[in-house]
Design a protein around this motif. Structure first.
Motif, mmCIF file in Angstrom:
data_model
loop_
_atom_site.group_PDB
_atom_site.id
_atom_site.type_symbol
_atom_site.label_atom_id
_atom_site.label_comp_id
_atom_site.label_asym_id
_atom_site.label_seq_id
_atom_site.Cartn_x
_atom_site.Cartn_y
_atom_site.Cartn_z
ATOM 1 N N THR A 190 -17.460 3.793 -9.822
ATOM 2 C CA THR A 190 -17.392 2.562 -9.039
ATOM 3 C C THR A 190 -18.152 1.433 -9.720
ATOM 4 O O THR A 190 -17.678 0.293 -9.785
ATOM 5 C CB THR A 190 -17.958 2.784 -7.629
ATOM 6 O OG1 THR A 190 -17.190 3.792 -6.969
ATOM 7 C CG2 THR A 190 -17.907 1.504 -6.815
ATOM 8 N N HIS A 191 -19.325 1.746 -10.248
ATOM 9 C CA HIS A 191 -20.079 0.707 -10.949
ATOM 10 C C HIS A 191 -19.282 0.166 -12.130
ATOM 11 O O HIS A 191 -19.131 -1.055 -12.293
ATOM 12 C CB HIS A 191 -21.417 1.249 -11.456
ATOM 13 C CG HIS A 191 -22.018 0.373 -12.514
ATOM 14 N ND1 HIS A 191 -22.517 -0.877 -12.248
ATOM 15 C CD2 HIS A 191 -22.140 0.558 -13.866
ATOM 16 C CE1 HIS A 191 -22.936 -1.431 -13.377
ATOM 17 N NE2 HIS A 191 -22.713 -0.593 -14.368
ATOM 18 N N ALA A 246 -28.186 -3.462 -5.385
ATOM 19 C CA ALA A 246 -27.249 -3.516 -4.264
ATOM 20 C C ALA A 246 -27.281 -2.213 -3.471
ATOM 21 O O ALA A 246 -27.289 -2.227 -2.235
ATOM 22 C CB ALA A 246 -25.831 -3.793 -4.774
ATOM 23 N N PHE A 247 -27.310 -1.082 -4.154
ATOM 24 C CA PHE A 247 -27.404 0.212 -3.462
ATOM 25 C C PHE A 247 -28.684 0.285 -2.634
ATOM 26 O O PHE A 247 -28.683 0.782 -1.509
ATOM 27 C CB PHE A 247 -27.377 1.365 -4.471
ATOM 28 C CG PHE A 247 -26.024 1.630 -5.076
ATOM 29 C CD1 PHE A 247 -24.867 1.181 -4.465
ATOM 30 C CD2 PHE A 247 -25.915 2.356 -6.255
ATOM 31 C CE1 PHE A 247 -23.619 1.435 -5.012
ATOM 32 C CE2 PHE A 247 -24.674 2.622 -6.811
ATOM 33 C CZ PHE A 247 -23.522 2.157 -6.192
ATOM 34 N N ALA A 248 -29.766 -0.209 -3.214
ATOM 35 C CA ALA A 248 -31.046 -0.167 -2.499
ATOM 36 C C ALA A 248 -31.009 -1.054 -1.252
ATOM 37 O O ALA A 248 -31.484 -0.660 -0.185
ATOM 38 C CB ALA A 248 -32.175 -0.605 -3.432
ATOM 39 N N GLY A 304 -31.206 7.933 -4.020
ATOM 40 C CA GLY A 304 -32.316 7.550 -3.154
ATOM 41 C C GLY A 304 -31.846 6.742 -1.956
ATOM 42 O O GLY A 304 -32.353 6.920 -0.845
ATOM 43 N N ALA A 305 -30.878 5.854 -2.169
ATOM 44 C CA ALA A 305 -30.360 5.034 -1.071
ATOM 45 C C ALA A 305 -29.700 5.879 0.004
ATOM 46 O O ALA A 305 -29.730 5.531 1.185
ATOM 47 C CB ALA A 305 -29.364 4.011 -1.615
ATOM 48 N N GLY A 352 -19.450 5.066 2.365
ATOM 49 C CA GLY A 352 -20.090 3.986 3.108
ATOM 50 C C GLY A 352 -20.981 3.132 2.216
ATOM 51 O O GLY A 352 -20.988 1.900 2.325
ATOM 52 N N LEU A 353 -21.737 3.779 1.326
ATOM 53 C CA LEU A 353 -22.637 3.045 0.433
ATOM 54 C C LEU A 353 -21.854 2.109 -0.475
ATOM 55 O O LEU A 353 -22.221 0.938 -0.659
ATOM 56 C CB LEU A 353 -23.454 4.034 -0.406
ATOM 57 C CG LEU A 353 -24.448 3.404 -1.383
ATOM 58 C CD1 LEU A 353 -25.645 2.843 -0.632
ATOM 59 C CD2 LEU A 353 -24.905 4.426 -2.421
ATOM 60 N N VAL A 354 -20.765 2.608 -1.055
ATOM 61 C CA VAL A 354 -19.958 1.803 -1.969
ATOM 62 C C VAL A 354 -19.349 0.601 -1.254
ATOM 63 O O VAL A 354 -19.383 -0.526 -1.759
ATOM 64 C CB VAL A 354 -18.862 2.673 -2.606
ATOM 65 C CG1 VAL A 354 -17.824 1.805 -3.305
ATOM 66 C CG2 VAL A 354 -19.472 3.662 -3.596
ATOM 67 N N TRP A 355 -18.808 0.821 -0.062
ATOM 68 C CA TRP A 355 -18.195 -0.281 0.670
ATOM 69 C C TRP A 355 -19.235 -1.318 1.097
ATOM 70 O O TRP A 355 -18.986 -2.529 1.047
ATOM 71 C CB TRP A 355 -17.429 0.243 1.887
ATOM 72 C CG TRP A 355 -16.027 0.632 1.553
ATOM 73 C CD1 TRP A 355 -15.531 1.891 1.410
ATOM 74 C CD2 TRP A 355 -14.937 -0.257 1.306
ATOM 75 N NE1 TRP A 355 -14.193 1.856 1.091
ATOM 76 C CE2 TRP A 355 -13.797 0.541 1.021
ATOM 77 C CE3 TRP A 355 -14.791 -1.641 1.300
ATOM 78 C CZ2 TRP A 355 -12.546 -0.009 0.732
ATOM 79 C CZ3 TRP A 355 -13.552 -2.191 1.008
ATOM 80 C CH2 TRP A 355 -12.453 -1.376 0.732
#
Length: 319
Positions: free
Chosen positions: A146-147, A212-214, A247-248, A296-299
């Motif tokens: 995704t990144h 962004a993930f954090a 971690g996120a 969910g994290l990616v969206w």
């Protein structure tokens, strides 16, 4: 224009995603193979010349077309060109079917099918993997993919190079893999420059993705894992993405074989970092719930990027 170019491209890709084996990508792969055949004489400088030639051949047309449209005030054509380039360089849906299918297979207890799908996706040996290991590898692959297929493209498209920047990022990412990962290319000097070039091209996007993930996940654990464990991966960029992403979400990613942090048994409290300090490794073992959390994290990270881009565009419009 930038915000709407990305938004329209994302909508089109959701409705009609490009196949990973489409003709455009096939042409680029064929071109890379010819460049390798022409220039590979076993030295790093040959790879450097081949890399610059391929970049020039693909970036220059992308930039010239956009410049021509803007020079003659053909704004709608420039907008359409931006949408096309973003659509071709994005890969948000290229491999999502693998992740979804693996998730469904694990949900029904069909580990054999999940292993088979994971092997096709990662092109690695998955024999003997249990559900936890399958989920872990799938989550790692999803975060890194995704990144590189979305957020890295966004960053370079926002730079002054515009569509040429998006082309540069995706092609450099491909060359770093194509000229280093195949068996006949491993440990060859020819691909070393491509790997170094992509490392620096990806240096800032990797860190922005981790931030962004954090922001959209568990901020404290994401930053803690990034600071204390990212360096344990042999590939620094992957380490940052996986440490921050894990971690996120509160999930432990990585294995000792990948030079990553040791996975802790349930009753363990610390992990040796190889120096004078000993730190807690946050998170739980990956499972099916972790795969759901990854989506969910990616969206959420994608929405965050779009909101920031909209705010930036609004400032430019108002200015």
């Amino acid at each position: 224009m930038t915000f709407f170019s990305i938004l329209v491209a994302l909508i089109i890709e959701q409705l009609k995603p490009l196949r990973a084996d489409n003709q455009v990508y096939g042409g680029i792969k064929g071109f890379a193979m010819r460049i390798e055949g022409w220039f590979n004489a076993g030295e790093q400088k040959n790879g450097q010349m081949g890399w610059f030639l391929m970049m020039l051949a693909l970036m220059l047309p992308a930039w010239l077309v956009y410049w021509f449209f803007m020079r003659y005030n053909l704004v709608l054509l420039a907008f359409a060109w931006n949408v096309l380039i973003v659509y071709l360089t994005l890969g948000f849906r290229h491999y999502s079917h693998y992740f979804t299918s693996i998730q469904l297979a694990l949900n029904t207890g069909d580990e054999a099918t999940a292993r088979q799908l994971l092997a096709e996706w990662t092109r690695s040996d998955t024999v003997g993997m249990d559900a936890t290991e399958i989920a872990r590898v799938a989550v790692e692959k999803a975060l890194v993919t995704t990144h590189r297929n979305v957020f890295g493209v966004f960053f370079w498209f926002l730079m002054p190079l515009g569509p040429a920047g998006a082309v540069m990022y995706r092609v450099s990412e491909y060359l770093a893999r194509a000229w280093n990962e195949p068996d006949h290319m491993r440990n060859e000097a020819f691909g070393q420059f491509a790997a170094k070039a992509f490392y620096w091209i990806d240096w800032m996007p990797v860190r922005l993705t981790a931030v962004a993930f954090a922001v959209v996940g568990n901020f404290e654990d994401a930053i803690y894992a990034w600071r204390n464990f990212a360096r344990r991966w042999a590939d620094e960029s992957k380490g940052i993405i996986l440490a921050a992403g894990g971690g996120a979400m509160g999930v432990r990613l990585g294995t000792p074989n990948e030079n990553a942090p040791q996975l802790l048994p349930a009753d363990a409290a610390t992990v040796d970092l190889g120096d004078s300090e000993t730190d807690m490794l946050p998170g739980e073992e990956p499972n099916l719930r972790a795969m759901q959390s990854t989506v969910g994290l990616v969206w959420r990270a994608l929405i965050l990027w779009m909101i920031l881009l909209l705010l930036l565009s609004s400032v430019v419009w108002l200015g």
